[in-house]
Design a protein around this motif. Structure first.
Motif, PDB file in Angstrom:
ATOM      1  N   THR A 123       1.279  -4.379   3.798  1.00 13.04           N
ATOM      2  CA  THR A 123       2.515  -3.688   4.148  1.00 13.04           C
ATOM      3  C   THR A 123       2.499  -2.305   3.506  1.00 13.04           C
ATOM      4  N   VAL A 124       3.206  -1.371   4.162  1.00 15.48           N
ATOM      5  CA  VAL A 124       3.324  -0.031   3.588  1.00 15.48           C
ATOM      6  C   VAL A 124       4.486  -0.053   2.600  1.00 15.48           C
ATOM      7  N   ALA A 125       4.163   0.078   1.297  1.00 16.46           N
ATOM      8  CA  ALA A 125       5.204   0.040   0.273  1.00 16.46           C
ATOM      9  C   ALA A 125       5.985   1.338   0.268  1.00 16.46           C
ATOM     10  N   VAL A 180       0.830  -1.209   0.000  1.00 14.79           N
ATOM     11  CA  VAL A 180       0.000   0.000   0.000  1.00 14.79           C
ATOM     12  C   VAL A 180       0.862   1.255   0.000  1.00 14.79           C
ATOM     13  N   LEU A 181       0.499   2.200  -0.874  1.00 14.67           N
ATOM     14  CA  LEU A 181       1.132   3.521  -0.882  1.00 14.67           C
ATOM     15  C   LEU A 181       0.321   4.434   0.037  1.00 14.67           C
ATOM     16  N   LEU A 240      -2.656  -0.754  -3.582  1.00 15.19           N
ATOM     17  CA  LEU A 240      -3.665   0.231  -3.130  1.00 15.19           C
ATOM     18  C   LEU A 240      -2.941   1.543  -2.830  1.00 15.19           C
ATOM     19  N   ALA A 241      -3.601   2.667  -3.188  1.00 16.12           N
ATOM     20  CA  ALA A 241      -3.052   3.978  -2.829  1.00 16.12           C
ATOM     21  C   ALA A 241      -4.031   4.658  -1.887  1.00 16.12           C
ATOM     22  N   GLN A 262       5.599  13.328  -4.803  1.00 13.70           N
ATOM     23  CA  GLN A 262       6.299  12.110  -4.352  1.00 13.70           C
ATOM     24  C   GLN A 262       5.423  10.883  -4.529  1.00 13.70           C
ATOM     25  N   ALA A 263       4.145  11.036  -4.164  1.00 16.75           N
ATOM     26  CA  ALA A 263       3.214   9.915  -4.226  1.00 16.75           C
ATOM     27  C   ALA A 263       3.062   9.420  -5.661  1.00 16.75           C
ATOM     28  N   LEU A 264       2.923  10.362  -6.594  1.00 14.49           N
ATOM     29  CA  LEU A 264       2.731  10.003  -7.995  1.00 14.49           C
ATOM     30  C   LEU A 264       3.982   9.332  -8.550  1.00 14.49           C
TER      31      LEU A 264
END
Lengths: 129, 408
Positions: free
Chosen positions: A31-33, A8-9, A53-54, A41-43
């Motif tokens: 898990t937090v990827a 997950v992001l 999942l984001a 940053q997210a993109l």
């Protein structure tokens, strides 16, 4: 089929809330990827390594969660990534804007941790099944 | 033989008399003319002094080609140029943003188009002052005619709205600031509290303390929501999500919400709703909020041993606004929720202020009843948005009845 936990992001400019979302993500068996503190940053992270999942805050510096969501949808490589939006604006217009940007789900802040855990499980259920 | 007239001397006398009469008449006309001229001058001076006395509005008059002929001190002040530098020398369009005129159809024609079609026009335009400053000005445009009724030019009366518009924008920004900046820390507080309270090892005392923290954080959150909602109502930006809503269910839910508090303070809550329910078309969340507000107010203002009754009935509203029990041809069906309490009441002299935001009755202050004081204003806004009404009747020391009426 991948057997590893869904990745997950998590993107939010508030450290405390990012940590809280991370906790909920782990409680949901994921898990937090990547943790991102702004939209740009997210993109970038989602394009380099598409997550399962984001979870995006709507109001972030750089690019808003809505912009990130729309950009993910526009790119064939990330178009299928489920998106959960979190927003401190709780009006029905906010929800409508979020869904129009292509989000799969929308939670208003403050959210209940149990509720977030349930949504994360639901949105990643296809990954581990 | 020639017929002679009167004798020459007589004739002369007559002519002199006629001459004197003519002179007298002329003098009289002269006097009249002078009076008329003075009156006209006085009226012109009055007009000019009125126009000159206007310093907060710009009054600009032009000929049909837009060349400026009238320029009052308000225009001097707003746009930074004296009358002598403008009259007959400049065009009204010189003081407008070219791109705005372009968007309206270009030049003077674009500026006066609506006024030409409809006789007058009021809207915001951007004026550009001599120093280049841009001002948001509400301009009323009207055509001007001359004394024969022929179109002679245009009048532009402008009020500087720069500050007012900036204030509106600031209020909007402030509202989103409240929404975001206050909800964000509350998200952390409530989220981490939930995690801690989830811990089965947590001791009973710590759990009770954290329960108090959580209750107060929720109260803060409600206050943020109420303030936000009030601002949305003010800005006319609050929308309903209409659906069929069973008011009986809404009333029962409101009773459940106050049940614990009412039991703790010794107040009996009686629910009296139709068995078959009562369905209105409205926003379930907002109607729930309205109902919760009325019920929690009633419980809050009722001392131990008192009673709160929630009575829901269908009724009829006549054209003059009266609500009656029996069906009538000139009335429309309504749902009526009456929330009555045996509480401290509101003094008669204060009942007019009830719906004012942050108002608190002296009886509430005396009894130290806590409250955010937005509830009734919000409830009335919700009622109005549903084409309904909210009325409050109260007798000090005896109790209060709040009646919410909604069209069926």
């Amino acid at each position: 089929m991948p057997t590893a936990a869904p990745r997950v992001l998590v993107a939010d400019d508030e450290d405390d809330i990012r940590a809280l979302v991370g906790l909920a993500v782990r409680r949901a068996g994921c898990t937090v990827a990547t943790e991102a503190a702004d939209g740009t940053q997210a993109l970038a992270a989602a394009r380099t390594d598409p997550p399962d999942l984001a979870v995006l805050d709507v109001s972030m510096p750089g690019a808003s969660g809505l912009e990130v969501c729309a950009a993910l949808r526009a790119d064939p490589a990330t178009a299928g990534v489920p998106v959960l939006l979190l927003s401190a604006g709780a009006s029905t217009d906010d929800v409508a804007r979020g869904l129009a940007a292509g989000a799969d789900a929308y939670l208003a802040k403050p959210f209940s941790v149990a509720g977030l855990v349930a949504r994360v499980r639901e949105l990643t259920s296809g990954v581990t099944a | 033989m020639t017929v002679l007239g009167p004798a020459p001397a007589e004739e002369l006398t007559r002519l002199r008399a006629e001459n004197a009469a003519l002179r007298a008449r002329m003098q009289h006309r002269d006097d009249e003319l002078e009076v008329a001229t003075r009156m006209l001058q006085a009226r012109a001076r009055t007009m000019t002094s009125v126009i000159d006395a206007v310093t907060e509005q710009s009054i600009i008059g032009t000929d049909v080609a837009g060349v400026i002929r009238v320029w009052n001190p308000g225009a001097e002040r707003m746009l930074g140029l004296p009358r002598a530098a403008v009259v007959r020398r400049r065009s009204i369009t010189d003081f407008h943003l070219p791109e705005e005129l372009e968007d309206a159809g270009g030049g003077l024609a674009g500026l006066v188009r609506t006024a030409q079609e409809q006789g007058s026009d009021v809207r915001d335009w951007t004026y550009v002052a001599a120093d280049g400053a841009e001002l948001t000005v509400s301009v009323a445009v009207t055509p001007r005619t001359d004394d024969r009724g022929v179109h002679a030019g245009w009048n532009f009366v402008g009020t500087d709205m720069t500050e007012a518009r900036a204030t509106e924008r600031m209020k909007d920004q402030f509202v989103s600031l409240i929404s975001h900046e206050l909800r964000t820390p509350l998200t952390s507080i409530l989220g981490y509290l939930e995690l801690v309270l989830d811990d089965p090892e947590l001791g009973a005392e710590a759990r009770a303390h954290l329960g108090t923290v959580e209750r107060n954080a929720q109260r803060l959150l409600r206050l943020v929501g109420d303030l936000l909602f009030t601002a949305q109502v003010d800005a006319g930006r609050f929308s309903l999500q209409p659906a069929d809503v069973d008011l009986a269910g809404v009333v029962r839910a409101a009773e459940e919400t106050v049940r614990v508090t009412a039991a703790a303070t010794g107040v009996e809550v009686v629910v009296d709703v139709p068995d078959g329910g009562l369905v209105v078309h409205g926003d379930a969340v907002r109607l729930g909020q309205a109902c919760d507000n009325l019920v929690s107010n009633a419980v809050k203002f009722t001392p131990a041993g008192g009673r709160v009754t929630l009575a829901l009935r269908s009724a009829w509203r006549t054209a003059d606004g009266a609500v009656v029990e029996a069906s009538r041809d000139d009335a429309v069906p309504v749902a009526r929720l009456a929330v009555s309490d045996t509480g401290i009441g509101i003094p008669a002299g204060e009942q007019g202020q009830l719906f004012a935001r942050f108002f608190r009755a002296s009886t509430a202050r005396r009894h130290a009843v806590p409250g955010v004081r937005l509830g009734l204003a919000i409830t009335r806004a919700i009622a109005a948005a549903h084409d309904g009404t909210l009325e409050v009747a109260s007798v000090e020391g005896r109790g209060t009845t709040s009646t919410l009426t909604l069209p069926l």
